[in-house]
Each structure stands twice: as structure tokens, then as C-alpha cells.
Design a protein around this motif. Structure first.
Motif, PDB file in Angstrom:
ATOM      1  N   ARG A 136       0.812  -1.219   0.000  1.00 12.63           N
ATOM      2  CA  ARG A 136       0.000   0.000   0.000  1.00 12.63           C
ATOM      3  C   ARG A 136       0.845   1.268   0.000  1.00 12.63           C
ATOM      4  O   ARG A 136       0.328   2.366  -0.151  1.00 12.63           O
ATOM      5  CB  ARG A 136      -0.879   0.040   1.243  1.00 12.63           C
ATOM      6  N   LEU A 137       2.145   1.119   0.214  1.00 11.92           N
ATOM      7  CA  LEU A 137       2.998   2.318   0.237  1.00 11.92           C
ATOM      8  C   LEU A 137       3.184   2.874  -1.163  1.00 11.92           C
ATOM      9  O   LEU A 137       3.430   2.125  -2.111  1.00 11.92           O
ATOM     10  CB  LEU A 137       4.365   1.977   0.843  1.00 11.92           C
ATOM     11  N   ARG A 138       3.109   4.196  -1.266  1.00 14.37           N
ATOM     12  CA  ARG A 138       3.294   4.802  -2.591  1.00 14.37           C
ATOM     13  C   ARG A 138       4.730   4.544  -3.059  1.00 14.37           C
ATOM     14  O   ARG A 138       5.649   4.412  -2.235  1.00 14.37           O
ATOM     15  CB  ARG A 138       2.979   6.294  -2.543  1.00 14.37           C
ATOM     16  N   PRO A 139       4.915   4.473  -4.385  1.00 15.59           N
ATOM     17  CA  PRO A 139       6.242   4.156  -4.929  1.00 15.59           C
ATOM     18  C   PRO A 139       7.264   5.228  -4.578  1.00 15.59           C
ATOM     19  O   PRO A 139       6.902   6.371  -4.264  1.00 15.59           O
ATOM     20  CB  PRO A 139       6.021   4.118  -6.435  1.00 15.59           C
ATOM     21  N   LYS A 140       8.526   4.869  -4.658  1.00 13.45           N
ATOM     22  CA  LYS A 140       9.568   5.857  -4.379  1.00 13.45           C
ATOM     23  C   LYS A 140       9.498   6.977  -5.418  1.00 13.45           C
ATOM     24  O   LYS A 140       9.090   6.757  -6.566  1.00 13.45           O
ATOM     25  CB  LYS A 140      10.950   5.188  -4.368  1.00 13.45           C
ATOM     26  N   GLU A 220       2.626 -16.862 -18.796  1.00 14.00           N
ATOM     27  CA  GLU A 220       2.305 -18.010 -19.640  1.00 14.00           C
ATOM     28  C   GLU A 220       2.178 -17.594 -21.107  1.00 14.00           C
ATOM     29  O   GLU A 220       2.687 -18.255 -22.001  1.00 14.00           O
ATOM     30  CB  GLU A 220       1.007 -18.662 -19.136  1.00 14.00           C
ATOM     31  N   LYS A 221       1.532 -16.434 -21.337  1.00 16.63           N
ATOM     32  CA  LYS A 221       1.287 -15.992 -22.728  1.00 16.63           C
ATOM     33  C   LYS A 221       2.379 -15.060 -23.235  1.00 16.63           C
ATOM     34  O   LYS A 221       2.250 -14.503 -24.329  1.00 16.63           O
ATOM     35  CB  LYS A 221      -0.053 -15.245 -22.775  1.00 16.63           C
ATOM     36  N   ASP A 222       3.412 -14.853 -22.434  1.00 14.08           N
ATOM     37  CA  ASP A 222       4.472 -13.894 -22.756  1.00 14.08           C
ATOM     38  C   ASP A 222       3.912 -12.522 -23.122  1.00 14.08           C
ATOM     39  O   ASP A 222       4.160 -11.996 -24.211  1.00 14.08           O
ATOM     40  CB  ASP A 222       5.388 -14.426 -23.878  1.00 14.08           C
ATOM     41  N   GLU A 223       3.184 -11.931 -22.161  1.00 15.48           N
ATOM     42  CA  GLU A 223       2.614 -10.596 -22.368  1.00 15.48           C
ATOM     43  C   GLU A 223       3.201  -9.608 -21.368  1.00 15.48           C
ATOM     44  O   GLU A 223       3.862 -10.004 -20.409  1.00 15.48           O
ATOM     45  CB  GLU A 223       1.091 -10.652 -22.178  1.00 15.48           C
ATOM     46  N   HIS A 224       2.894  -8.322 -21.604  1.00 12.55           N
ATOM     47  CA  HIS A 224       3.239  -7.301 -20.621  1.00 12.55           C
ATOM     48  C   HIS A 224       2.116  -7.185 -19.605  1.00 12.55           C
ATOM     49  O   HIS A 224       0.982  -7.586 -19.861  1.00 12.55           O
ATOM     50  CB  HIS A 224       3.455  -5.947 -21.318  1.00 12.55           C
ATOM     51  N   TYR A 225       2.421  -6.639 -18.436  1.00 12.67           N
ATOM     52  CA  TYR A 225       1.365  -6.406 -17.439  1.00 12.67           C
ATOM     53  C   TYR A 225       1.552  -5.024 -16.816  1.00 12.67           C
ATOM     54  O   TYR A 225       2.633  -4.431 -16.903  1.00 12.67           O
ATOM     55  CB  TYR A 225       1.355  -7.516 -16.378  1.00 12.67           C
ATOM     56  N   ASP A 226       0.493  -4.529 -16.165  1.00 14.52           N
ATOM     57  CA  ASP A 226       0.485  -3.154 -15.644  1.00 14.52           C
ATOM     58  C   ASP A 226       1.087  -3.053 -14.248  1.00 14.52           C
ATOM     59  O   ASP A 226       0.817  -3.899 -13.399  1.00 14.52           O
ATOM     60  CB  ASP A 226      -0.963  -2.646 -15.520  1.00 14.52           C
ATOM     61  N   LEU A 227       1.836  -1.992 -14.013  1.00 15.40           N
ATOM     62  CA  LEU A 227       2.246  -1.633 -12.662  1.00 15.40           C
ATOM     63  C   LEU A 227       1.381  -0.451 -12.220  1.00 15.40           C
ATOM     64  O   LEU A 227       1.241   0.525 -12.962  1.00 15.40           O
ATOM     65  CB  LEU A 227       3.721  -1.204 -12.627  1.00 15.40           C
ATOM     66  N   ARG A 228       0.821  -0.555 -11.032  1.00 16.67           N
ATOM     67  CA  ARG A 228      -0.108   0.461 -10.554  1.00 16.67           C
ATOM     68  C   ARG A 228       0.377   1.115  -9.274  1.00 16.67           C
ATOM     69  O   ARG A 228       0.794   0.431  -8.353  1.00 16.67           O
ATOM     70  CB  ARG A 228      -1.446  -0.206 -10.194  1.00 16.67           C
ATOM     71  N   ALA A 229       0.285   2.428  -9.213  1.00 12.45           N
ATOM     72  CA  ALA A 229       0.605   3.130  -7.958  1.00 12.45           C
ATOM     73  C   ALA A 229      -0.559   2.887  -6.998  1.00 12.45           C
ATOM     74  O   ALA A 229      -1.706   3.211  -7.325  1.00 12.45           O
ATOM     75  CB  ALA A 229       0.781   4.616  -8.215  1.00 12.45           C
ATOM     76  N   PRO A 230      -0.301   2.319  -5.820  1.00 14.49           N
ATOM     77  CA  PRO A 230      -1.414   1.975  -4.938  1.00 14.49           C
ATOM     78  C   PRO A 230      -2.152   3.210  -4.407  1.00 14.49           C
ATOM     79  O   PRO A 230      -3.338   3.136  -4.121  1.00 14.49           O
ATOM     80  CB  PRO A 230      -0.745   1.213  -3.789  1.00 14.49           C
ATOM     81  N   ASN A 231      -1.447   4.338  -4.299  1.00 19.10           N
ATOM     82  CA  ASN A 231      -2.088   5.519  -3.713  1.00 19.10           C
ATOM     83  C   ASN A 231      -3.037   6.209  -4.677  1.00 19.10           C
ATOM     84  O   ASN A 231      -4.015   6.804  -4.264  1.00 19.10           O
ATOM     85  CB  ASN A 231      -1.014   6.506  -3.210  1.00 19.10           C
ATOM     86  N   THR A 232      -2.759   6.114  -5.999  1.00 18.45           N
ATOM     87  CA  THR A 232      -3.623   6.801  -6.971  1.00 18.45           C
ATOM     88  C   THR A 232      -4.403   5.821  -7.838  1.00 18.45           C
ATOM     89  O   THR A 232      -5.377   6.198  -8.482  1.00 18.45           O
ATOM     90  CB  THR A 232      -2.772   7.657  -7.928  1.00 18.45           C
TER      91      THR A 232
END
Ligand code: ADP
Length: 591
Positions: A136-140, A220-232
Motif C-alpha cells: 500500500r505504500l506509494r512508490p519511491k 504463460e502468454k508472454d505478455e506485458h502487465y500493468d504496474l499500478r501506484a497503490p495511492n492513486t
């Protein structure tokens, strides 16, 4: 503290060879000037009577506290069952904190972060271990509204928790242990995966990356995935899932850290989703918990249930086990662990409330490798797996029956009506979870058996316990098997001590070499299969290390991780022989 007077004729416990030393160092009560104020008999009576005294408040109970205390005493001193260390240390004392496992939330503010540091310190002082999710901590480098500055991110805050732990010795005996988890879709995940690159960094933490179903499918499908900022909630980046998985594998190959946990799978089995989401486990990974939840564990020593003379080569798993006695012990142990919840004093009111709503307990087993030796079944065999399933299936079924019986006498756990059990028309139960397989690092030394569901590390070894004392141990089942085959002798023992294993000793009979396997003799895939077999019959999770030889490749670790995912494990920890000079945690060795 409620206590029951010790009966005059209470027999002394028959201590196992190393029990005395461990009890003296860590469990027996001491006066302020360090003198022992209790004997092992006093200790086990203190625990038995404090836990049985809780019975008095249940009007529906069919048991008198006095006779129940005697049953609990006999249960523990026969080494058939032991509760987790904090119960042995603190039951019947003013501290009264009896649980090994806690999970604390870490909120995204300075106040909340330092609250968690403080709560953890209080828990460590009482002998418990803590797990945290830092997700839950916001990213650096993200903005801090109140000051206009930038945040330091989860990995930098982790250091504060690690340092605080370092300074608090638990009752002067052992240092605290922590689990740190970060979700794989947190923007700082790559830093987290690399956090333990330098040896000795974050040495009071086990780290695990929380993998999601979406991430595993992207791998498994060799795809990209999303990184999400938990605070926003914003998507701030995308990564190729395979690159992240490969990095995880590489780091685990180098140092054993981080491990992985399958978060969505853990939450699919969360029996009380309306009470919150599970974000973390306890330090050794076997106990997923809600924020502010604690759990007490206990383990049945399977080696006590071997029935000699009943071996059946055609079906070794069916014969040779005293199922009636195992049933009795499972029921009494569940009763014990449920009373522990009432007897326990918790370091925070919030924790007490959460625990008492779900009343989770974690009954598991130890001495499994010993039982296999007694039955003449190889750990790395289908018969070994079948035996695991049969035993844990039995413990699970009888454990749930015992919890249902308690619910009839005392009422179900308060959150039962909105739990998954009620939706599936199962129960009512007294406990939201009943089974967990703990590592039993110190308990197994007290009970004189192999730890948890692990194979033996060596057939003979010298054990360093506390302050440089050393004990030489030969596995008693191995010794007996050698004697029966007329093979015992000092030269043979010397070569076994040197190697720890007998696989290269060609002159020994094949049957002996097949059965007496050690952790390093066992192919990694059998370690994993065994973990999965126990997991299929366990409410919570299974503490297990998959040992790999030093020569194992990154691909080998990849395969193990993938198999863990496919086989339904809740997480996995690997350890490649010799990859770092000190091991992290709680085996009772070298602490
Ligand atoms: P024991 O044999 O002492 O009862 P286990 O080795 O079975 O303990 O570990 C069970 C749990 O107890 C761990 O997952 C962790 O939650 C807690 N624990 C173990 N060792 C420590 C420690 N040094 N400090 C704090 N908690 C610990």
C-alpha cells in the motif's frame, strides 16, 4: 491468571536427549538473577493447567478443567503434540501472549508506518513473528502532498523495520522474524526483488513477491502487465511478465530470496472475505492472515503413531499407523488450540478483536520423515506421497469434526454466518481455519523428531545450539535399521558423518539406501510434490523448503516455481545448496 494445583502424583516427563538443553536455554522460567525457577514438569503443568482453566467458563462443556489439564499434560509430555513456542513460554504468566503468527497492515502515511514498527516491536518482545505487506505504500519518488517532497518507497521503509527488529531480543533469547511481501504489480517491484542482493541485507526478513493470477497468465502468454501506484490507482508503467519472472528466478538462484506467494489463490481460500483481504503471511509463510490477525499453531508428532509389527509391503501407507490414537490426539489438540485463543492476551485490542471473530488455529504435523523411516517408505516415492495424503487427509477431516463438535458446545466463530462455510452449507465450525503445517524448528528438537514435513537434513550431524554448545546426533531410526541389518560400526558411522548421506555407500543394501534419503538426496520435484500433497489437505499453507544441489540451474528453479503454480501450492521457497553462508531463520540451529 487462572491455575489448577499440580496433582501430587504427576509423573515427571521423560525428556528426549536434547530437550533439557533447549528447555533450559529458552523455555523454563527464570528469576531476575537468571536462576531457573521451574522444572520441565512445572513448565508442562503451567501450560496444561492455564489452557485447561479456560474450560471453566463454558457452561456447555462436557469436561472438568482438572481432568482436562491432566489430559493436556499427558498429551504434551508423551511428545505426541506440542503448541507453538510462545504458548510454551508464556501460558500461565503475566505476559500471556501465546501466538506465533501475526500480520500487521502498513498504511501509506508516516504515522501508520511507525505504528506498524511499534506494534511489531511489541509482538517480537512477546515471542511472536510478524508479516507485513508493503504494497500500500506509494512508490519511491512519488509526491508527498503535505510537504511537497518525494516518498522513499517500500524498500527504504523496510530497512526501518529490519533495524527495529535487530534491536529487540525476544525475552533475551531470540531475535524476531518477519515476512515482507510486495505485490508484483507495485511499481517498485524490481527494487524489491533485488533487495537482498547484498549478503546480510534485511537479515531479519524473509521476502516474498505476491504473484497475481493476471501476472501468471501474462507469464504463460508472454505478455506485458500493468504496474499500478497503490495511492492513486494509476497505471505508471508496464513490464514484460517473463522478464520479471526471470529476475525472480535469478535472485532465488543466487540467494534463496525472494520467495513467491500466490496471492489470488490465498484469497480464493480466505474463509472470511467479508472480514478483509489477505495481503501477507507470517514469517515462514505457512499462515496467511488478515491485517491485525494472529494465529496459534500446534503440531502432532507423527512418529509416535507408528504401530510396529503391522508393516505391509504391499500397502505400507495403510498398515503400521495407530489411526484410533491419532484421531483421539487430533480431537484433543484442536480442543487445546481453541482454548489457547481464550487464554491468550494480545498486544493490541484491535488484534484481540480480529482473532476472536475468526478464531483461526493451525494444527499441523512434525516427525513425518521419522514415520517414513519407521514404515520403510521412501520420501521420494509415490508411496510416500500417498502416505502424506492419507495422513493429512485424516488430520484435516478429524480436525474439522473436532471444530464442529466445539461449535456445538460453545457456538461457532462469530464471523461464521457470513463466511464461505455458511454459504457452502458446511459447519458450523468453531474455527475459521483448523490446519497449518509449521516448520517446527524448535518444537521438533523438544519432541526429538524430524521437523515438520521435511526430510532429514542429514542422518548424522553435529548440531550447534545456542552459545556454541554442540550436540552430535545420529538419527535413531537409522541407527536401529543398521543394527537390525548387522551393519553398525564406528567406521561406517564416520563415513556417514562425513557425508551426511548414504547414497554413495554402495556396499549398503539398496532398500536401506532407498528409504534413508536426506533433503539433498531427494530430487527437487519430489520436494515440491510432497508440499503439494500436504497442501491439498491443509486449510492454511505448508512450510517447506525445496532443496536444490549447488549445480542446479536457473531453469531448474523456473521449473519448480512453475510446478508449484500448477500443483496448487500457495507459495514456494527454494534453497540452492551453498548459495549463501548463513541461513536466515528459526531452525533452532546457530541461533
Ligand atoms: P517453533 O518450533 O518455535 O514453535 P516454528 O519454527 O514452527 O516455531 O515457526 C512457526 C512460526 O513461529 C513462524 O512462522 C513464525 O511466525 C514464528 N517464529 C519462528 N521463529 C521466530 C522468531 N525467531 N521470532 C519470531 N517469530 C518466530
Amino acid at each position: 491468571v487462572l491455575m489448577i494445583a499440580m496433582p501430587k502424583n504427576l509423573p515427571q516427563p521423560q525428556l528426549k536427549p536434547n530437550t533439557d538443553v533447549v528447555l533450559q536455554k529458552r523455555y523454563l522460567r527464570k528469576s531476575l538473577d537468571g536462576k531457573l525457577t521451574e522444572t520441565p514438569r512445572d513448565l508442562f503443568w503451567r501450560v496444561a493447567s492455564a489452557i485447561a482453566a479456560e474450560e471453566g467458563k463454558y457452561e456447555g462443556s462436557s469436561r472438568e478443567p482438572e481432568s482436562l489439564a491432566r489430559d493436556f499434560y499427558d498429551l504434551m509430555t508423551s511428545w505426541k503434540f506440542l503448541p507453538n513456542s510462545p504458548t510454551l513460554m508464556n501460558a500461565g504468566t503475566d505476559l500471556g501472549q501465546l501466538s506465533a503468527c501475526f500480520v500487521l497492515p502498513v498504511g501509506d502515511s508516516i504515522e501508520e508506518i511507525f505504528d506498524a514498527v511499534k506494534f511489531a516491536a511489541m509482538i517480537h518482545k512477546s515471542g511472536g513473528g510478524t508479516g507485513f505487506s508493503f504494497s500500500r505504500l506509494r512508490p519511491k519518488e512519488s509526491r508527498v502532498g503535505s510537504t511537497g517532497g518525494v516518498a522513499s518507497g517500500p524498500v527504504s521503509f523496510l530497512r526501518i523495520f529490519n533495524t527495529a527488529t535487530e534491536q529487540i531480543k525476544q525475552g533475551g533469547t531470540r531475535r524476531g522474524a518477519n515476512m515482507g511481501i510486495l505485490r508484483v504489480d507495485h511499481p517498485d517491484v524490481l527494487d524489491f526483488i533485488r533487495a537482498k542482493e547484498k549478503e546480510g541485507e534485511f537479515n531479519n526478513f524473509n521476502l516474498s513477491v505476491g504473484l497475481t493470477e493476471a501476472f501468471m497468465q501474462a507469464v504463460e502468454k508472454d505478455e506485458h502487465y500493468d504496474l499500478r501506484a497503490p495511492n492513486t490507482g494509476e497505471v505508471v508503467d508496464r513490464l514484460r511478465a517473463r522478464d520479471v519472472f526471470d529476475l525472480l528466478v535469478k535472485k532465488a538462484w543466487q540467494s534463496g530470496d525472494p520467495g513467491i506467494v500466490f496471492l489470488d489463490r490465498i484469497n480464493r481460500d480466505n474463509p472470511t472475505p467479508d472480514q478483509g483481504e489477505i495481503e501477507s503471511t507470517n514469517p515462514c509463510g505457512e499462515q496467511p492472515l488478515l491485517p491485525f490477525e494472529a494465529c496459534n499453531l500446534g503440531s502432532i508428532n507423527l512418529s509416535c503413531f507408528y504401530l510396529p509389527g503391522h508393516n505391509d509391503d504391499a500397502d505400507p501407507a495403510r498398515a503400521g499407523i495407530d489411526w484410533d490414537e491419532l484421531r483421539r490426539v487430533v480431537h484433543l489438540s484442536v480442543h487445546f488450540l481453541d482454548n489457547v485463543i481464550d487464554a491468550s492476551l494480545f498486544p493490541l485490542p484491535r488484534i484481540a478483536e480480529t482473532v476472536r471473530r475468526n478464531r483461526k488455529i493451525g494444527l499441523g504435523v512434525m516427525g513425518f520423515a521419522d514415520l517414513l523411516f519407521e514404515l520403510g517408505v521412501a520420501y521420494n516415492s509415490q508411496a510416500g506421497i500417498d502416505l502424506a495424503e492419507r495422513i493429512m487427509g485424516f488430520v484435516q477431516e478429524e480436525g474439522h469434526k473436532a471444530s464442529a463438535e466445539l461449535a456445538r458446545e460453545r457456538g461457532p466463530f462469530p464471523a461464521y454466518p457470513t463466511s464461505l462455510y455458511a454459504k457452502k452449507k458446511k459447519g458450523p465450525y468453531r474455527n475459521a481455519t483448523v490446519t497449518t503445517i509449521a516448520p517446527t524448528g524448535t518444537l521438533s528438537i523438544i519432541a526429538g523428531c524430524s521437523s515438520g514435513v521435511e526430510p532429514l537434513f542429514a542422518l548424522c550431524f553435529t548440531r550447534n545450539i545456542l552459545d556454541g554448545e554442540r550436540l552430535v546426533e545420529v538419527n535413531p531410526h537409522f541407527e536401529a535399521a543398521l543394527a537390525a541389518a548387522g551393519l553398525a560400526g564406528p567406521e561406517l558411522m564416520d563415513s556417514v558423518v562425513a557425508k551426511g548421506s548414504i547414497q554413495d555407500l554402495d556396499f549398503l543394501p539398496a532398500k536401506l539406501r532407498n528409504v534413508f534419503v536426506t533433503a539433498m538426496d531427494i530430487e527437487p520435484v519430489w520436494h515440491l510434490r510432497m508440499q503439494a500433497a500436504f497442501q491439498r489437505h491443509t486449510d492454511n499453507a505448508v512450510s517447506k523448503t525445496v532443496n536444490l544441489p549447488n549445480s542446479a540451474t536457473e531453469q531448474d528453479i523456473f521449473d519448480i516455481y512453475w510446478l508449484a503454480y500448477k500443483e496448487g501450492c500457495k507459495g514456494v521457497t527454494v534453497y540452492r545448496d551453498g548459495c549463501k553462508s548463513i541461513q536466515v531463520l528459526a531452525t533452532g540451529e546457530g541461533q
